[in-house]
Design an enzyme around this catalytic site. Structure first.
Site, PDB file in Angstrom:
ATOM      1  N   GLU A  89     -34.955 -24.116  13.230  1.00 14.76           N
ATOM      2  CA  GLU A  89     -35.875 -23.387  12.367  1.00 14.76           C
ATOM      3  C   GLU A  89     -35.273 -23.183  10.984  1.00 14.76           C
ATOM      4  OE1 GLU A  89     -36.739 -19.708  14.368  1.00 14.76           O
ATOM      5  OE2 GLU A  89     -36.965 -20.763  16.273  1.00 14.76           O
ATOM      6  N   CYS A 102     -33.689 -19.990   4.360  1.00 15.99           N
ATOM      7  CA  CYS A 102     -32.711 -19.657   5.388  1.00 15.99           C
ATOM      8  C   CYS A 102     -32.563 -20.886   6.279  1.00 15.99           C
ATOM      9  CB  CYS A 102     -33.222 -18.447   6.175  1.00 15.99           C
ATOM     10  SG  CYS A 102     -32.139 -17.993   7.523  1.00 15.99           S
ATOM     11  N   CYS A 109     -26.798 -22.066  19.698  1.00 14.97           N
ATOM     12  CA  CYS A 109     -25.616 -21.335  19.258  1.00 14.97           C
ATOM     13  C   CYS A 109     -24.724 -21.033  20.447  1.00 14.97           C
ATOM     14  CB  CYS A 109     -26.044 -20.021  18.588  1.00 14.97           C
ATOM     15  SG  CYS A 109     -24.691 -19.122  17.804  1.00 14.97           S
ATOM     16  N   CYS A 113     -24.597 -13.665  21.268  1.00 10.68           N
ATOM     17  CA  CYS A 113     -24.924 -12.264  20.938  1.00 10.68           C
ATOM     18  C   CYS A 113     -26.128 -11.800  21.761  1.00 10.68           C
ATOM     19  CB  CYS A 113     -25.229 -12.132  19.447  1.00 10.68           C
ATOM     20  SG  CYS A 113     -23.848 -12.623  18.398  1.00 10.68           S
ATOM     21  N   CYS A 116     -29.900 -11.708  20.311  1.00  5.56           N
ATOM     22  CA  CYS A 116     -30.323 -12.832  19.470  1.00  5.56           C
ATOM     23  C   CYS A 116     -31.045 -13.901  20.279  1.00  5.56           C
ATOM     24  CB  CYS A 116     -29.096 -13.433  18.786  1.00  5.56           C
ATOM     25  SG  CYS A 116     -29.505 -14.827  17.720  1.00  5.56           S
ATOM     26  N   GLY A 156     -27.488 -20.735  14.801  1.00  5.16           N
ATOM     27  CA  GLY A 156     -26.147 -21.297  14.838  1.00  5.16           C
ATOM     28  C   GLY A 156     -25.111 -20.442  14.139  1.00  5.16           C
ATOM     29  N   CYS A 330     -34.423 -15.270  14.162  1.00  2.86           N
ATOM     30  CA  CYS A 330     -34.037 -16.676  14.293  1.00  2.86           C
ATOM     31  C   CYS A 330     -34.004 -17.071  15.765  1.00  2.86           C
ATOM     32  CB  CYS A 330     -32.700 -16.947  13.611  1.00  2.86           C
ATOM     33  SG  CYS A 330     -31.386 -15.845  14.118  1.00  2.86           S
TER      34      CYS A 330
END
Ligand code: SAH
Length: 339
Positions: A89, A102, A109, A113, A116, A156, A330
């Site tokens: 994205e 962005c 990733c 986290c 996320c 990422g 994200c």
């Protein structure tokens, strides 16, 4: 450009043809046929042997109120055919001072986290420098607008893909390309300390943001596993070194999660730990990601915390909520398109 010059030479052309290719690609050309100042015979040879790997638009969400647009891109695999797993994205945002994109640095990733959406989607692979630039060029093509600022804050962890990130920033800066000042580029990290040190040395003019989110090791490790490798003392030490080496103010991102990191005590701890640092705190009302179970603190609380920090001499603002009605966090678009 050197790689394209070598490529042109390999194909029996003069090196300057490589520079022409570089300029065309950076202008966002989608095909070799558009490159009208290249000899027809070279264009035909290029059609047979190469492709321009601009990402393909798979999905887009537009926030009508503020013009924010979120793109889901698909990258071709090594054979040039679409690769279903290779989706990332980017988010296009309009600000008073220009347009910002962005950009994602990896497909998925590895940082894990807890709040996320990118972590939930799993890790597929690193993006190349060209694929990062491709997001910018394709977004300019879609919006028909120029992008003046880049934030590497998409999917990422950029410092987990340092060499490609570094190549991307250099491509943006190239005078024959977008000729973008390093001052208009910002990179956000979850806290990979060796990356922070390297970045300070390599790109002293670029901006750095660190995702802090919590100021006790126990609490931060619980939501950000990277903290076990690089605990707070080390991270804040690297942040101080960065501001000393570059003279630049560092940005700390602090996503406000209801009942997790938004109490008065949390705010006092932040004041205590950040006082005296050349920094700015960017408070982000957490975008709810259903799958994680975490909830945002709400704007009213965010504003209160910003006031409290400012009163204590720590510069803080609440991130303008752009694109809040379009799955702004994200990784969300990718996550939801998989269902
Ligand atoms: N890996 C890098 C850059 C990508 S994330 C980093 O961690 O900084 C960009 C920012 O969005 C980070 O501050 C991240 O913690 C934050 N973020 C992730 N999920 C979020 C969510 N659901 N709501 C608000 N911010 C989120």
């Amino acid at each position: 450009m050197d790689e394209l010059k070598a490529f042109a030479t390999e194909m029996g052309e003069k090196p300057f043809r490589g520079k022409q290719l570089f300029v065309w690609i950076n202008r966002g050309a989608g095909s070799f046929q558009e490159m009208t100042d290249l000899p027809k015979s070279f264009r035909e040879k290029l059609e047979e042997t190469a492709y321009i790997g601009l990402p393909q638009l798979l999905d887009m969400q537009v926030d009508k109120a503020d013009g924010t647009r979120k793109f889901l891109w698909g990258f071709p695999g090594p054979d040039g055919e679409p690769d279903e797993e290779a989706t990332v994205e980017s988010v296009f945002m309009k600000y008073k001072y220009g347009n910002s994109l962005c950009v994602s640095s990896q497909i998925g990733c590895r940082m894990g986290c807890g709040f996320c959406a990118s972590a939930l989607g799993g890790f597929v692979r690193n993006l190349t420098s060209g694929e990062m630039l491709g997001q910018v060029l394709a977004a300019e093509r879609e919006t028909k607008q120029t992008i003046n600022h880049i934030v590497v804050m998409g999917m990422g962890e950029p410092f987990d893909n340092y060499d490609a990130l570094s190549g991307f920033l250099k491509l943006l800066h190239d005078p024959a390309g977008k000729n973008m000042s390093y001052r208009n580029m910002t990179v956000s990290t979850s806290g990979l300390v060796p990356g922070i040190r390297k970045f300070a040395a390599d790109f002293p003019q670029a901006g750095l943001a660190i995702s802090l989110h919590r100021l006790t090791d126990e609490g931060r490790s619980a939501i950000m596993p990277v903290n076990r490798r690089y605990p707070l003392t080390e991270l804040l030490g690297a942040a101080r070194e960065y501001t000393q080496a570059t003279g630049r103010r560092i940005t700390f991102e602090y996503a406000l999660i209801r009942g997790e990191n938004d109490s008065d005590q949390d705010v006092q701890l932040m004041i205590q730990k950040l006082r005296g640092m050349l920094c700015h705190v960017n408070l982000i009302p957490l975008n709810d990601v259903k799958e994680t179970g975490f909830k945002g603190s709400g704007r009213a609380r965010a504003n209160q915390i910003a006031e409290e920090l400012n009163r204590s001499g720590i510069s803080a603002t609440v991130r303008r909520e752009l694109g809040s009605d379009i799955d702004g966090a994200c990784g969300q678009l990718r996550l939801h398109s998989k269902k």
